[in-house]
Design a protein around this motif. Structure first.
Motif, PDB file in Angstrom:
ATOM      1  N   LYS A 188      39.735  34.402  50.456  1.00 49.05           N
ATOM      2  CA  LYS A 188      38.297  34.085  50.510  1.00 49.05           C
ATOM      3  C   LYS A 188      37.537  35.114  49.700  1.00 49.05           C
ATOM      4  O   LYS A 188      37.946  36.264  49.608  1.00 49.05           O
ATOM      5  N   ARG A 192      36.474  33.993  40.372  1.00 50.15           N
ATOM      6  CA  ARG A 192      36.495  32.622  39.834  1.00 50.15           C
ATOM      7  C   ARG A 192      36.653  32.603  38.319  1.00 50.15           C
ATOM      8  O   ARG A 192      36.408  31.596  37.672  1.00 50.15           O
ATOM      9  N   GLY A 212      42.703  25.472  44.436  1.00 49.18           N
ATOM     10  CA  GLY A 212      41.376  26.072  44.608  1.00 49.18           C
ATOM     11  C   GLY A 212      41.057  27.180  43.623  1.00 49.18           C
ATOM     12  O   GLY A 212      39.973  27.766  43.692  1.00 49.18           O
ATOM     13  N   THR A 215      37.524  28.438  42.339  1.00 49.82           N
ATOM     14  CA  THR A 215      36.516  28.431  43.401  1.00 49.82           C
ATOM     15  C   THR A 215      36.701  29.730  44.194  1.00 49.82           C
ATOM     16  O   THR A 215      37.664  30.474  43.952  1.00 49.82           O
ATOM     17  N   SER A 216      35.809  29.969  45.167  1.00 51.55           N
ATOM     18  CA  SER A 216      35.948  31.251  45.860  1.00 51.55           C
ATOM     19  C   SER A 216      36.950  31.202  47.017  1.00 51.55           C
ATOM     20  O   SER A 216      37.198  32.211  47.659  1.00 51.55           O
ATOM     21  N   THR A 217      37.561  30.034  47.262  1.00 47.76           N
ATOM     22  CA  THR A 217      38.656  29.978  48.258  1.00 47.76           C
ATOM     23  C   THR A 217      39.916  29.435  47.591  1.00 47.76           C
ATOM     24  O   THR A 217      39.923  28.316  47.074  1.00 47.76           O
TER      25      THR A 217
END
Ligand code: EPZ
Length: 429
Positions: A188, A192, A212, A215-217
């Motif tokens: 998490k 990016r 993912g 993205t930030s996850t």
């Protein structure tokens, strides 16, 4: 040591083909440690940094073949077995990102001894987030005499890791370790940057299960083993931005090809705001400036998709001749304004205070002798010199050679008056 001499004043006209991304290539090379099969990387840049990492990988047991192919230079890395899980200080200090072999070594062999990288001219650059994350994956980590001793004899175990702030290196490092861990890892507040997406794509081609990225996850489902693959390195967004800024500084019309405008959107928006014409194409962009004076604009560096810290020095060079005052805020590294006093030697008016630089545009710059202090700082001096009256000589260009492939050749082909002066081997200062 070599120097670069630039006589300013020439407009740039022509095409520049952008190389593969240095900051992707070196992480992809480290990924080759994760499999006993060959990893073939195409569109590889040939740089001092990729050479430094190659030296370390050979020592760890990787056979490396370099050749030319249809998609530019190729590097085939084959680590049949890890013959040593020891990365000595002399090799890690040459190129900090070499530290990222730690995760793959633990993942593949269950142990490693890797030198801490030490400080750097742009900031302290600790690796605490890397070590905390590897601990969270179950590695036992001890520090002695400048070395990290890591053990995970029964393998790494997936975990949920929330980074307290965004770190490109730590996100990549955990990804490189977690692909072979047991179970799922969730990252998490992950970085990016496009290089993360490139690494995930390559690892997935090798049999990993990463989703993912970008993205930030990021979710990583560990697998038992990885296999060989072929992967083309993404275009270098920092080289792209640098040549876009060089064209804007010198004036003229330059088409940047084999690259992606979406990787440098934040920069391009700022350039348009300053008065530069930008035309986006499928394979890159054209940068035009007809000589009218640019307007001063403000920037603040941020993790991607914010304004890249690796383009801050080059943007500052552009602002030295703009109309008005530009405020430049550096939020990623605490000491990344070392180019400011060197730009001042060319006549720039820059006031640095803490993490902020105020650049008051001047009418003209004048050539002078200047010194490169780090990779991106060195190229900012070249950019400024393109528009300065007379000759500028940049010393310590070994910094530049770490991350820019055939810079003089690429600029020279567009009409810039740039030449390399071969060093005598004597210290220059
Ligand atoms: C990468 O460095 C790039 N290097 C840098 O490019 C780039 O400037 C930087 O990302 C930011 O975009 C490579 O990819 C090889 P971070 P990295 O971890 O991964 C702090 C160039 O010129 N931090 O995102 O080292 C750190 O000190 C280079 O090509 C910790 O405190 O950057 C910095 O202030 C220069 N603890 C901030 O986080 C940690 O454990 C962001 O660093 C890790 C980082």
């Amino acid at each position: 040591m070599d120097r670069i001499a630039i006589i300013g004043g020439a407009r740039l006209e022509g095409e520049i083909v952008i190389s593969g991304a240095k900051n992707s290539a070196i992480k992809l090379m480290a990924a080759s440690l994760l499999t006993d099969q060959p990893l073939r990387l195409t569109n590889m840049p040939r740089l001092a940094d990729t050479r430094f990492l190659g030296q370390l990988l050979r020592r760890l047991g990787t056979d490396i073949i370099e050749q030319d192919g249809d998609d530019g230079a190729e590097t085939i890395l084959h680590t049949r077995e890890i013959v040593s899980a020891f990365a000595p200080y002399d090799l890690v200090r040459q190129m900090r990102a070499s530290f990222n072999v730690l995760g793959p070594l633990i993942a593949r062999t269950g142990h490693a001894k890797v030198s801490l990288p030490g400080g750097c001219t742009i900031g302290a650059r600790p690796v605490d987030l890397h070590l905390e994350a590897l601990r969270a994956l179950g590695a036992s980590i001890d520090l002695h005499e400048g070395y990290v001793y890591a053990q995970a004899p029964r393998g790494l175990i997936g975990a949920e890791i929330e980074f307290p702030f965004v770190s490109v290196g730590a996100t990549e490092h955990v990804m490189l370790a977690a692909v072979l861990a047991k179970g799922e890892t969730v990252l998490k507040n992950a970085a990016r940057e496009p290089e993360l997406g490139d690494l995930a794509e390559c690892l997935n081609k090798m049999g990993a299960q990463v989703s993912g990225a970008g993205t930030s996850t990021i979710r990583i489902q560990g697998v038992d083993h990885l296999h060989g693959a072929t992967h083309s390195v993404i275009p270098d967004r920092i080289e792209t931005g640098t040549f876009a800024l060089a064209a804007a500084m010198a004036g003229g019309e330059v088409r940047l090809t084999k690259t992606r405008s979406d990787f440098v959107e934040t920069l391009l928006d700022k350039m348009v705001e300053a008065g530069v014409e930008v035309i986006r194409h499928n394979d890159g962009m054209t940068i035009k400036r007809n000589g009218a004076r640019l307007k001063a604009v403000e920037i603040e560096t941020d993790p991607y998709p914010g304004f890249a810290t690796d383009l801050q020095a080059q943007f500052m060079a552009l602002m030295t001749l703009a109309d008005g005052e530009s405020v430049i805020k550096e939020t990623i590294f605490e000491n990344r304004f070392m180019h400011a006093p060197e730009l001042a030697r060319l006549g720039a008016d820059i006031l640095v205070s803490g993490g902020e630089a105020r650049v008051r545009g001047v009418e003209t710059l004048e050539g002078a002798q200047v010194m490169a202090t780090d990779l991106r700082a060195s190229v900012s001096l070249v950019i400024a010199a393109l528009a300065a009256r007379g000759e500028t000589v940049v010393s310590r260009v070994y910094h530049l050679d770490r991350g820019f492939e055939r810079l003089e050749e690429k600029l020279g082909a567009c009409g810039a008056n740039v030449r390399r002066i071969a060093g005598t081997g004597e210290p220059e200062d």
